[in-house]
Enzyme design. Structure first.
Site, PDB file in Angstrom:
ATOM      1  N   ASP A  76      -0.955  -0.568   7.981  1.00 13.29           N
ATOM      2  CA  ASP A  76      -1.636   0.014   6.818  1.00 13.29           C
ATOM      3  C   ASP A  76      -3.141  -0.203   6.873  1.00 13.29           C
ATOM      4  O   ASP A  76      -3.653  -0.983   7.693  1.00 13.29           O
ATOM      5  CB  ASP A  76      -1.055  -0.555   5.517  1.00 13.29           C
ATOM      6  CG  ASP A  76      -0.937  -2.079   5.524  1.00 13.29           C
ATOM      7  OD1 ASP A  76      -1.523  -2.725   6.412  1.00 13.29           O
ATOM      8  OD2 ASP A  76      -0.261  -2.624   4.641  1.00 13.29           O
ATOM      9  N   ASN A 142       5.295  -9.164  -4.622  1.00 10.18           N
ATOM     10  CA  ASN A 142       6.173  -8.232  -5.344  1.00 10.18           C
ATOM     11  C   ASN A 142       7.189  -7.579  -4.412  1.00 10.18           C
ATOM     12  O   ASN A 142       7.819  -6.593  -4.777  1.00 10.18           O
ATOM     13  CB  ASN A 142       5.331  -7.148  -6.054  1.00 10.18           C
ATOM     14  CG  ASN A 142       4.525  -6.311  -5.071  1.00 10.18           C
ATOM     15  OD1 ASN A 142       4.594  -6.522  -3.862  1.00 10.18           O
ATOM     16  ND2 ASN A 142       3.763  -5.356  -5.577  1.00 10.18           N
ATOM     17  N   HIS A 144       6.493  -6.130  -1.485  1.00 17.15           N
ATOM     18  CA  HIS A 144       6.044  -4.992  -0.666  1.00 17.15           C
ATOM     19  C   HIS A 144       6.054  -5.350   0.823  1.00 17.15           C
ATOM     20  O   HIS A 144       5.877  -6.508   1.198  1.00 17.15           O
ATOM     21  CB  HIS A 144       4.695  -4.418  -1.129  1.00 17.15           C
ATOM     22  CG  HIS A 144       3.480  -5.220  -0.838  1.00 17.15           C
ATOM     23  ND1 HIS A 144       2.382  -5.255  -1.686  1.00 17.15           N
ATOM     24  CD2 HIS A 144       3.121  -6.002   0.196  1.00 17.15           C
ATOM     25  CE1 HIS A 144       1.442  -6.006  -1.169  1.00 17.15           C
ATOM     26  NE2 HIS A 144       1.866  -6.479  -0.035  1.00 17.15           N
ATOM     27  N   GLU A 149       4.926  -0.336  -2.060  1.00 18.84           N
ATOM     28  CA  GLU A 149       5.040  -1.094  -3.309  1.00 18.84           C
ATOM     29  C   GLU A 149       6.407  -0.824  -3.948  1.00 18.84           C
ATOM     30  O   GLU A 149       7.105   0.123  -3.572  1.00 18.84           O
ATOM     31  CB  GLU A 149       3.929  -0.647  -4.269  1.00 18.84           C
ATOM     32  CG  GLU A 149       2.505  -0.842  -3.736  1.00 18.84           C
ATOM     33  CD  GLU A 149       2.026  -2.293  -3.809  1.00 18.84           C
ATOM     34  OE1 GLU A 149       2.853  -3.218  -3.834  1.00 18.84           O
ATOM     35  OE2 GLU A 149       0.795  -2.506  -3.825  1.00 18.84           O
TER      36      GLU A 149
HETATM   37  C1  GLP Z   1      -1.024  -7.287   2.357  1.00 22.41           C
HETATM   38  C2  GLP Z   1      -0.512  -6.283   3.410  1.00 22.41           C
HETATM   39  C3  GLP Z   1       0.872  -6.634   3.819  1.00 22.41           C
HETATM   40  C4  GLP Z   1       1.018  -8.135   3.858  1.00 22.41           C
HETATM   41  C5  GLP Z   1       0.994  -8.690   2.461  1.00 22.41           C
HETATM   42  C6  GLP Z   1       1.032 -10.197   2.359  1.00 22.41           C
HETATM   43  O1  GLP Z   1      -1.819  -6.732   1.424  1.00 22.41           O
HETATM   44  N1  GLP Z   1      -0.602  -4.910   3.069  1.00 22.41           N
HETATM   45  O2  GLP Z   1       1.153  -6.029   5.064  1.00 22.41           O
HETATM   46  O3  GLP Z   1       2.240  -8.484   4.444  1.00 22.41           O
HETATM   47  O4  GLP Z   1      -0.054  -8.103   1.721  1.00 22.41           O
HETATM   48  O5  GLP Z   1      -0.186 -10.774   2.691  1.00 22.41           O
HETATM   49  P1  GLP Z   1      -0.409 -12.326   2.890  1.00 22.41           P
HETATM   50  O6  GLP Z   1       0.155 -12.675   4.212  1.00 22.41           O
HETATM   51  O7  GLP Z   1      -1.895 -12.526   2.810  1.00 22.41           O
HETATM   52  O8  GLP Z   1       0.319 -13.026   1.790  1.00 22.41           O
END
Ligand code: GLP
Length: 258
Positions: A76, A142, A144, A149
């Site tokens: 993404d 959440n 995702h 989402e």
């Molecule tokens: C982000 C990304 C995800 C990621 C998630 C968790 O915004 N879009 O791909 O897995 O949120 O992030 P973190 O590892 O910083 O908790």
């Protein structure tokens, strides 16, 4: 929405310390690249991935790993943030991995919402590369995966999405001010992710415990997009004890590491 697709028990790798889980995920990627250097990797951003990429950079510096033949597709990217902006996922990948190893820049892909036919083109590139051999995922608080989402359909493909208020709040730390946190992103869809031949989801820290338990123990549902991973036959969950706090150990073939 719930789906009635077949469900498969994921493998669970438990680590007392987050850094050991991160290093293990790095080692799994390294193992794949050594056995097939031209492998296609699905890569993720987020704090959970920093230790994974640290491990890969360290193996590369020891002369033990080359990235020159691999192809990668990131999950993404934000909309409205230039690739060169320090808050972009592109910058994250270059800082944490790409610029520290011998990767071939022409084989490194992130979705770019400004490109013509961006979503369809990204899907076509993945298909042309032969599909993703190993997709690495984090999980949002959440549930995702990528930026799929809650509410995302299991048949969703790469597309532009609205970010959930909670996601914008959590990710605000990466932006100069709350007002500059993007409202939209481009992300691989759930169906895109589920086409990967193998998936490893890395979850660390107590903030992920509820989302992870719901993802693994509730029926697959758009309420928690990570729950759709239950319909994939080759998923490994790597997590530390804090993230695993609400998991029912009897639901897995558990493998505990130091
Ligand atoms: C982000 C990304 C995800 C990621 C998630 C968790 O915004 N879009 O791909 O897995 O949120 O992030 P973190 O590892 O910083 O908790």
């Amino acid at each position: 929405m719930t789906v009635s697709a077949q469900r498969f028990p994921p493998h669970l790798r438990l680590f007392a310390r987050a850094e050991d889980g991160e290093a293990w995920v790095g080692d799994e990627i390294a193992r794949l690249l050594r056995s097939r250097p031209e492998s296609v990797l699905g890569l993720a951003t987020g704090n959970s991935m920093r230790g994974v990429y640290r491990q890969l950079v360290s193996l590369h510096r020891q002369g033990a790993l080359s990235f020159s033949a691999m192809t990668s597709f990131n999950l993404d990217e934000y909309c409205g943030v230039n690739a060169s902006d320090p808050s972009s996922f592109s910058s994250f990948m270059h800082d944490q991995l790409f610029d520290r190893v011998d990767a071939n820049p022409s084989r490194l892909h992130l979705p770019d919402s400004t490109a013509v036919d961006a979503a369809a083109r990204y899907e076509a590139l993945i298909t042309a590369a032969g599909g993703i051999d190993l997709q690495v995922l984090g999980i949002g608080q959440n549930g995702h995966i990528g930026f799929n989402e809650p509410g995302s359909s299991p048949s969703s493909r790469t597309r532009i999405v609205d970010l959930a208020p909670r996601t914008r709040q959590v990710n605000a730390a990466d932006f100069p001010s709350d007002a500059t946190v993007p409202t939209k992103a481009i992300t691989m869809g759930i169906a895109t992710i589920l086409e990967a031949r193998r998936i490893i989801l890395l979850a660390t820290g107590a903030a992920k415990a509820d989302a992870l338990a719901q993802a693994l123990h509730s029926p697959p549902s758009a309420d928690n997009p990570a729950s759709y991973l239950q319909t994939h036959p080759n998923v490994t969950i790597a997590c530390d004890d804090a993230a695993a706090a609400h998991l029912r150990a009897d639901a897995f073939k558990e493998k505990r590491h130091a």
